[in-house]
Design a protein around this motif. Structure first.
Motif, PDB file in Angstrom:
ATOM      1  N   PRO A  76       4.439   5.446   5.621  1.00  0.00           N
ATOM      2  CA  PRO A  76       5.309   4.269   5.814  1.00  0.00           C
ATOM      3  C   PRO A  76       4.507   2.973   5.805  1.00  0.00           C
ATOM      4  O   PRO A  76       3.385   2.912   6.325  1.00  0.00           O
ATOM      5  CB  PRO A  76       5.945   4.502   7.188  1.00  0.00           C
ATOM      6  N   GLY A  77       5.099   1.934   5.245  1.00  0.00           N
ATOM      7  CA  GLY A  77       4.446   0.641   5.148  1.00  0.00           C
ATOM      8  C   GLY A  77       4.129   0.021   6.491  1.00  0.00           C
ATOM      9  O   GLY A  77       3.076  -0.604   6.661  1.00  0.00           O
ATOM     10  N   ASN A  78       5.017   0.210   7.476  1.00  0.00           N
ATOM     11  CA  ASN A  78       4.752  -0.392   8.785  1.00  0.00           C
ATOM     12  C   ASN A  78       3.549   0.262   9.468  1.00  0.00           C
ATOM     13  O   ASN A  78       2.769  -0.401  10.137  1.00  0.00           O
ATOM     14  CB  ASN A  78       5.984  -0.355   9.679  1.00  0.00           C
ATOM     15  N   VAL A  79       3.368   1.560   9.259  1.00  0.00           N
ATOM     16  CA  VAL A  79       2.198   2.242   9.823  1.00  0.00           C
ATOM     17  C   VAL A  79       0.924   1.758   9.127  1.00  0.00           C
ATOM     18  O   VAL A  79      -0.095   1.505   9.786  1.00  0.00           O
ATOM     19  CB  VAL A  79       2.350   3.775   9.688  1.00  0.00           C
ATOM     20  N   LEU A  80       0.981   1.614   7.819  1.00  0.00           N
ATOM     21  CA  LEU A  80      -0.184   1.110   7.087  1.00  0.00           C
ATOM     22  C   LEU A  80      -0.511  -0.326   7.488  1.00  0.00           C
ATOM     23  O   LEU A  80      -1.681  -0.693   7.615  1.00  0.00           O
ATOM     24  CB  LEU A  80       0.053   1.210   5.584  1.00  0.00           C
ATOM     25  N   GLY A  81       0.515  -1.155   7.694  1.00  0.00           N
ATOM     26  CA  GLY A  81       0.292  -2.533   8.126  1.00  0.00           C
ATOM     27  C   GLY A  81      -0.364  -2.600   9.496  1.00  0.00           C
ATOM     28  O   GLY A  81      -1.300  -3.387   9.715  1.00  0.00           O
ATOM     29  N   MET A  82       0.093  -1.760  10.425  1.00  0.00           N
ATOM     30  CA  MET A  82      -0.520  -1.719  11.760  1.00  0.00           C
ATOM     31  C   MET A  82      -1.950  -1.191  11.675  1.00  0.00           C
ATOM     32  O   MET A  82      -2.829  -1.653  12.398  1.00  0.00           O
ATOM     33  CB  MET A  82       0.311  -0.848  12.698  1.00  0.00           C
ATOM     34  N   SER A  83      -2.178  -0.236  10.776  1.00  0.00           N
ATOM     35  CA  SER A  83      -3.536   0.287  10.588  1.00  0.00           C
ATOM     36  C   SER A  83      -4.453  -0.803  10.027  1.00  0.00           C
ATOM     37  O   SER A  83      -5.607  -0.929  10.463  1.00  0.00           O
ATOM     38  CB  SER A  83      -3.518   1.492   9.639  1.00  0.00           C
ATOM     39  N   LEU A  84      -3.935  -1.573   9.093  1.00  0.00           N
ATOM     40  CA  LEU A  84      -4.714  -2.702   8.562  1.00  0.00           C
ATOM     41  C   LEU A  84      -5.059  -3.694   9.669  1.00  0.00           C
ATOM     42  O   LEU A  84      -6.193  -4.172   9.752  1.00  0.00           O
ATOM     43  CB  LEU A  84      -3.936  -3.419   7.465  1.00  0.00           C
TER      44      LEU A  84
ATOM     45  N   LEU B 262       0.829  -1.209   0.000  1.00  0.00           N
ATOM     46  CA  LEU B 262       0.000   0.000   0.000  1.00  0.00           C
ATOM     47  C   LEU B 262       0.863   1.258   0.000  1.00  0.00           C
ATOM     48  O   LEU B 262       0.520   2.251  -0.637  1.00  0.00           O
ATOM     49  CB  LEU B 262      -0.920   0.011   1.222  1.00  0.00           C
ATOM     50  N   SER B 263       1.983   1.197   0.696  1.00  0.00           N
ATOM     51  CA  SER B 263       2.899   2.336   0.725  1.00  0.00           C
ATOM     52  C   SER B 263       3.443   2.627  -0.667  1.00  0.00           C
ATOM     53  O   SER B 263       3.546   3.788  -1.081  1.00  0.00           O
ATOM     54  CB  SER B 263       4.052   2.068   1.693  1.00  0.00           C
ATOM     55  N   VAL B 264       3.773   1.570  -1.394  1.00  0.00           N
ATOM     56  CA  VAL B 264       4.263   1.743  -2.762  1.00  0.00           C
ATOM     57  C   VAL B 264       3.164   2.340  -3.633  1.00  0.00           C
ATOM     58  O   VAL B 264       3.415   3.238  -4.443  1.00  0.00           O
ATOM     59  CB  VAL B 264       4.759   0.394  -3.339  1.00  0.00           C
ATOM     60  N   LEU B 265       1.915   1.870  -3.448  1.00  0.00           N
ATOM     61  CA  LEU B 265       0.795   2.404  -4.225  1.00  0.00           C
ATOM     62  C   LEU B 265       0.513   3.869  -3.900  1.00  0.00           C
ATOM     63  O   LEU B 265       0.035   4.615  -4.743  1.00  0.00           O
ATOM     64  CB  LEU B 265      -0.465   1.566  -3.987  1.00  0.00           C
ATOM     65  N   CYS B 266       0.818   4.254  -2.666  1.00  0.00           N
ATOM     66  CA  CYS B 266       0.617   5.656  -2.252  1.00  0.00           C
ATOM     67  C   CYS B 266       1.853   6.498  -2.545  1.00  0.00           C
ATOM     68  O   CYS B 266       1.989   7.593  -2.005  1.00  0.00           O
ATOM     69  CB  CYS B 266       0.309   5.725  -0.763  1.00  0.00           C
ATOM     70  N   ALA B 267       2.755   5.996  -3.344  1.00  0.00           N
ATOM     71  CA  ALA B 267       4.010   6.679  -3.706  1.00  0.00           C
ATOM     72  C   ALA B 267       4.864   6.970  -2.483  1.00  0.00           C
ATOM     73  O   ALA B 267       5.568   7.973  -2.440  1.00  0.00           O
ATOM     74  CB  ALA B 267       3.707   7.947  -4.496  1.00  0.00           C
ATOM     75  N   GLY B 268       4.778   6.110  -1.487  1.00  0.00           N
ATOM     76  CA  GLY B 268       5.643   6.235  -0.316  1.00  0.00           C
ATOM     77  C   GLY B 268       5.300   7.376   0.608  1.00  0.00           C
ATOM     78  O   GLY B 268       6.108   7.765   1.446  1.00  0.00           O
ATOM     79  N   LYS B 269       4.105   7.942   0.490  1.00  0.00           N
ATOM     80  CA  LYS B 269       3.727   9.063   1.342  1.00  0.00           C
ATOM     81  C   LYS B 269       3.486   8.633   2.789  1.00  0.00           C
ATOM     82  O   LYS B 269       3.633   9.427   3.706  1.00  0.00           O
ATOM     83  CB  LYS B 269       2.502   9.759   0.778  1.00  0.00           C
TER      84      LYS B 269
END
Length: 137
Positions: free
Chosen positions: A29-37, A20-27
């Motif tokens: 962090p992936g670890n924050v998105l993973g914890m949010s998921l 998801l971080s890559v899809l959001c152009a790195g805006k």
């Protein structure tokens, strides 16, 4: 086998957060998105706490070990940041105090809300009523 399944769930969410971080152009962090998921899936009951609890407890109990590489990385760049040490320490102290204050305020607010919602139990339990009726008979 249960621990491997729990680890697989946590790592899959971590990878999903990175994607998801890559899809959001790195805006974000992936670890924050993973914890949010993980939070969203737990909140909606898609994943039950028992599906990840023991693996998550392991990570929480050994958290200091996982921060070791970051601390050693700071030692590598210490000569470059030595001149900025006082501002860095000031930011660390200030953000620690702000975090503690916000956490304390949140806990205080949650306890206040829980106290309002808690029903006042003045009713006599049913077992007591039945045992008193049996005594009177």
């Amino acid at each position: 086998m249960k621990y491997l399944r729990q680890l697989a769930i946590l790592f899959a969410l971590c990878v999903a957060g990175d994607l998801l971080s890559v899809l959001c152009a790195g805006k974000l962090p992936g670890n924050v998105l993973g914890m949010s998921l993980l939070f969203i899936l737990l909140a909606f009951g898609v994943i039950k706490l028992s599906h990840v609890e023991e693996a998550a407890d392991f990570f929480l109990k050994n958290m200091a070990f996982f921060f070791l590489p970051a601390c050693l990385g700071i030692l590598d760049v210490f000569p470059q940041i030595k001149s900025q040490l006082v501002p860095i320490l000031a930011v660390i102290i200030l953000t620690t105090l702000i975090t503690a204050a916000v956490t304390a305020g949140t806990v205080h607010l949650v306890l206040k809300l829980q106290a309002r919602r808690a029903p006042v139990e003045t009713a006599v339990p049913a077992e007591t009523v039945h045992s008193e009726e049996a005594t009177l008979s």
